[in-house]
Write an enzyme that holds these catalytic residues in place. Structure first.
Site, PDB file in Angstrom:
ATOM      1  N   GLN A  80      65.036 -39.292  60.289  1.00  0.00           N
ATOM      2  CA  GLN A  80      64.135 -40.238  60.947  1.00  0.00           C
ATOM      3  C   GLN A  80      64.679 -41.654  60.746  1.00  0.00           C
ATOM      4  O   GLN A  80      65.012 -42.034  59.628  1.00  0.00           O
ATOM      5  CB  GLN A  80      62.742 -40.131  60.328  1.00  0.00           C
ATOM      6  CG  GLN A  80      61.700 -40.958  61.063  1.00  0.00           C
ATOM      7  CD  GLN A  80      60.384 -40.992  60.313  1.00  0.00           C
ATOM      8  OE1 GLN A  80      60.329 -41.417  59.162  1.00  0.00           O
ATOM      9  NE2 GLN A  80      59.327 -40.528  60.943  1.00  0.00           N
ATOM     10  N   TYR A 129      55.159 -49.813  61.392  1.00  0.00           N
ATOM     11  CA  TYR A 129      56.518 -50.364  61.291  1.00  0.00           C
ATOM     12  C   TYR A 129      56.899 -51.003  62.628  1.00  0.00           C
ATOM     13  O   TYR A 129      56.091 -51.070  63.560  1.00  0.00           O
ATOM     14  CB  TYR A 129      57.494 -49.266  60.836  1.00  0.00           C
ATOM     15  CG  TYR A 129      57.136 -48.725  59.472  1.00  0.00           C
ATOM     16  CD1 TYR A 129      56.992 -49.588  58.383  1.00  0.00           C
ATOM     17  CD2 TYR A 129      56.890 -47.368  59.264  1.00  0.00           C
ATOM     18  CE1 TYR A 129      56.642 -49.111  57.123  1.00  0.00           C
ATOM     19  CE2 TYR A 129      56.532 -46.886  58.008  1.00  0.00           C
ATOM     20  CZ  TYR A 129      56.406 -47.762  56.945  1.00  0.00           C
ATOM     21  OH  TYR A 129      56.035 -47.294  55.710  1.00  0.00           O
ATOM     22  N   ARG A 185      58.226 -40.523  66.547  1.00  0.00           N
ATOM     23  CA  ARG A 185      56.939 -40.453  65.841  1.00  0.00           C
ATOM     24  C   ARG A 185      56.119 -41.680  66.201  1.00  0.00           C
ATOM     25  O   ARG A 185      56.619 -42.803  66.200  1.00  0.00           O
ATOM     26  CB  ARG A 185      57.129 -40.390  64.323  1.00  0.00           C
ATOM     27  CG  ARG A 185      55.780 -40.562  63.593  1.00  0.00           C
ATOM     28  CD  ARG A 185      55.817 -40.216  62.138  1.00  0.00           C
ATOM     29  NE  ARG A 185      55.670 -38.771  61.958  1.00  0.00           N
ATOM     30  CZ  ARG A 185      55.230 -38.199  60.834  1.00  0.00           C
ATOM     31  NH1 ARG A 185      54.917 -38.931  59.786  1.00  0.00           N
ATOM     32  NH2 ARG A 185      55.119 -36.895  60.742  1.00  0.00           N
ATOM     33  N   LEU A 209      47.105 -33.879  56.927  1.00  0.00           N
ATOM     34  CA  LEU A 209      46.211 -32.966  56.208  1.00  0.00           C
ATOM     35  C   LEU A 209      46.201 -31.546  56.787  1.00  0.00           C
ATOM     36  O   LEU A 209      45.145 -30.958  56.991  1.00  0.00           O
ATOM     37  CB  LEU A 209      44.801 -33.547  56.140  1.00  0.00           C
ATOM     38  CG  LEU A 209      44.631 -34.679  55.115  1.00  0.00           C
ATOM     39  CD1 LEU A 209      43.235 -35.290  55.194  1.00  0.00           C
ATOM     40  CD2 LEU A 209      44.883 -34.164  53.694  1.00  0.00           C
TER      41      LEU A 209
HETATM   42  C1  LIG Z   1      55.916 -39.758  49.593  1.00  0.00           C
HETATM   43  C2  LIG Z   1      55.692 -39.854  51.079  1.00  0.00           C
HETATM   44  C3  LIG Z   1      56.723 -40.345  51.873  1.00  0.00           C
HETATM   45  C4  LIG Z   1      56.538 -40.452  53.246  1.00  0.00           C
HETATM   46  N1  LIG Z   1      57.568 -40.909  54.017  1.00  0.00           N
HETATM   47  C5  LIG Z   1      57.425 -40.943  55.349  1.00  0.00           C
HETATM   48  C6  LIG Z   1      58.498 -41.326  56.177  1.00  0.00           C
HETATM   49  O1  LIG Z   1      59.594 -41.655  55.714  1.00  0.00           O
HETATM   50  N2  LIG Z   1      58.296 -41.324  57.512  1.00  0.00           N
HETATM   51  C7  LIG Z   1      57.101 -40.945  58.069  1.00  0.00           C
HETATM   52  O2  LIG Z   1      56.983 -40.940  59.300  1.00  0.00           O
HETATM   53  N3  LIG Z   1      56.066 -40.586  57.304  1.00  0.00           N
HETATM   54  C8  LIG Z   1      56.202 -40.565  55.976  1.00  0.00           C
HETATM   55  N4  LIG Z   1      55.140 -40.194  55.198  1.00  0.00           N
HETATM   56  C9  LIG Z   1      53.853 -39.901  55.838  1.00  0.00           C
HETATM   57  C10 LIG Z   1      53.770 -38.439  56.174  1.00  0.00           C
HETATM   58  O3  LIG Z   1      54.803 -38.039  57.051  1.00  0.00           O
HETATM   59  C11 LIG Z   1      52.436 -38.042  56.801  1.00  0.00           C
HETATM   60  O4  LIG Z   1      52.285 -38.718  58.022  1.00  0.00           O
HETATM   61  C12 LIG Z   1      51.239 -38.306  55.920  1.00  0.00           C
HETATM   62  O5  LIG Z   1      51.546 -38.083  54.548  1.00  0.00           O
HETATM   63  C13 LIG Z   1      50.054 -37.425  56.328  1.00  0.00           C
HETATM   64  O6  LIG Z   1      50.451 -36.079  56.342  1.00  0.00           O
HETATM   65  P1  LIG Z   1      50.105 -35.046  55.134  1.00  0.00           P
HETATM   66  O7  LIG Z   1      48.607 -34.977  55.037  1.00  0.00           O
HETATM   67  O8  LIG Z   1      50.723 -33.742  55.536  1.00  0.00           O
HETATM   68  O9  LIG Z   1      50.718 -35.601  53.868  1.00  0.00           O
HETATM   69  C14 LIG Z   1      55.303 -40.073  53.825  1.00  0.00           C
HETATM   70  C15 LIG Z   1      54.286 -39.574  53.025  1.00  0.00           C
HETATM   71  C16 LIG Z   1      54.467 -39.458  51.662  1.00  0.00           C
HETATM   72  C17 LIG Z   1      53.345 -38.903  50.822  1.00  0.00           C
END
Ligand SMILES: Cc1cc2nc3c(=O)[nH]c(=O)nc-3n(C[C@H](O)[C@H](O)[C@H](O)COP(=O)(O)O)c2cc1C
Length: 369
Positions: A28, A110, A158, A229
């Site tokens: 990404q 961003y 995204r 989630l």
């Molecule tokens: C430690 C961490 C790093 C993340 N890094 C990115 C990233 O580099 N790019 C991105 O689009 N989202 C990033 N996210 C956000 C996740 O992709 C996601 O959108 C968000 O955590 C909600 O999804 P989940 O409930 O499955 O965690 C990050 C999330 C976490 C917890």
């Protein structure tokens, strides 16, 4: 992915992964815009102080993310052209490294998102104002990146589908953006939400972005991925089987359980490709243990338990274990297991090439892994 050193370091990682593993690798690419010059999120994510090495951030308009954040410098036309070119250079690095997929980040507050949202973009030139203008920078950037990325490899974007703030970016604008991306050769859109404005009110719940993703998919016709989630194999299956989305992404769920994809495949009765060195851990190779979703074998109660011996491999299992291994290993467990795993093993041993469609699916699904 902005320097020769980064490229060399990532090439070493990706070469290693491809030598020992079977997963497709996605990258990404993003620019933090006004959310740059901060501590890493894991240590609080606050804006850097001058003595910590703070730098001047840039954004479409000189508006900080929050009152106590850095005030960005408004990007000039030459900044816009330079950043677009830097995305292209980073894409070329991804080609040289051997990535299978590239995703442009235009969400989470961003830079790309800052241009899209009327909250953060107050420009009066052709990059601000009406929707067509606010989409210009991310669309131009995507088109330039797509031209630098091989036609036969997938590339997606995204977005945050909504700012969760009145008067901000929303799902209807996201549909228009997705349609424009589709015309430019975008292979999928990856739906997240929020993170542009701290006033956001997000109704966090399992799969809270799914209804938005379903709308974008239906109205744009672009293959759609969704994050937020999503935690269980059953949820993933239901969201995809219902036709609401084409792919799901797990972020924290995958960090919690990095083997999620294997376990989900096992729970849903599918085969997943395995890194050869990990094949031994597959439950099929250990028919004595219970499979995910099945009742565990009864515990031995001592001398009253009779043992069945497989004649060919001399292994035993409890005769009162309720369910025989799903591979049907009535005789030799290892022979039956290797039969059942043959397709996966063929893939690992450089078996028949997968179709572009299936390559696209697995590359996309690993992007957040
Ligand atoms: C430690 C961490 C790093 C993340 N890094 C990115 C990233 O580099 N790019 C991105 O689009 N989202 C990033 N996210 C956000 C996740 O992709 C996601 O959108 C968000 O955590 C909600 O999804 P989940 O409930 O499955 O965690 C990050 C999330 C976490 C917890």
């Amino acid at each position: 992915m902005y320097s020769d050193e980064n490229e060399a370091a990532m090439k070493r990682v990706i070469d290693f992964c491809k030598k020992y593993g079977v997963a497709a690798q996605g990258l990404q690419l993003g620019h933090a815009g006004r959310k740059g010059s901060t501590l890493p999120p894991a240590v609080g994510g606050k804006p850097l102080k001058p003595e910590e090495g703070a730098w001047q951030t840039i954004a479409p308009s000189p508006l900080p993310y929050a009152p106590d954040w850095h005030v960005p410098r408004e990007m000039t036309k030459s900044d816009i052209a330079r950043v677009r070119e830097e995305f292209v250079q980073a894409t070329r690095r991804a080609v040289r490294i051997g990535y299978d997929l590239v995703e442009m980040h235009a969400g989470h507050g961003y830079l790309g998102h800052e241009f899209l949202s009327p909250i953060s973009n107050k420009r009066t030139d052709e990059y601000g104002g009406k929707l067509e203008n606010r989409m210009r920078f991310p669309l131009e950037t995507f088109a330039a990146m797509r031209a630098a990325w091989p036609d036969d490899k997938p590339m997606g974007v995204r977005i945050s589908v909504t700012d969760w703030v009145e008067g901000g970016w929303d799902v209807d604008q996201s549909v228009v953006f997705a349609k424009e991306l589709k015309k430019l050769g975008c292979d999928y859109i990856d739906i997240s939400s929020g993170a542009l404005d701290p006033r956001q009110q997000v109704p966090f719940a399992h799969g809270y972005n799914i209804p938005f993703a379903a709308k974008v998919k239906k109205e744009s016709g672009l293959p759609t991925m969704c994050v937020g989630l999503i935690t269980s194999a059953r949820e993933c299956e239901d969201f995809i089987a219902s036709g609401k989305v084409d792919f799901v992404v797990l972020a924290r769920g995958m960090m919690w359980n990095p083997r999620f994809a294997w376990h989900a495949a096992e729970e849903l009765g599918a085969e997943a490709p395995y890194a050869p060195k990990y094949m031994a851990c597959h439950p099929k190779m250990r028919p004595q243990i219970s499979r995910i979703g099945q009742r565990p074998p009864r515990q031995s109660t001592g001398s009253r338990v009779s043992r069945a011996r497989f004649p060919c491999c001399d292994q035993t299992r409890s005769a009162n274990a309720r369910s025989p291994p799903r591979s049907g290993a009535r005789g030799c467990c290892s022979r039956a297991s290797s039969r059942a795993l043959a397709p996966a093993q063929r893939r690992m041993n450089g078996g028949p090439r997968r179709s572009a469609d299936s390559r696209r699916r697995s590359a996309s699904s690993s992007v957040n892994a």
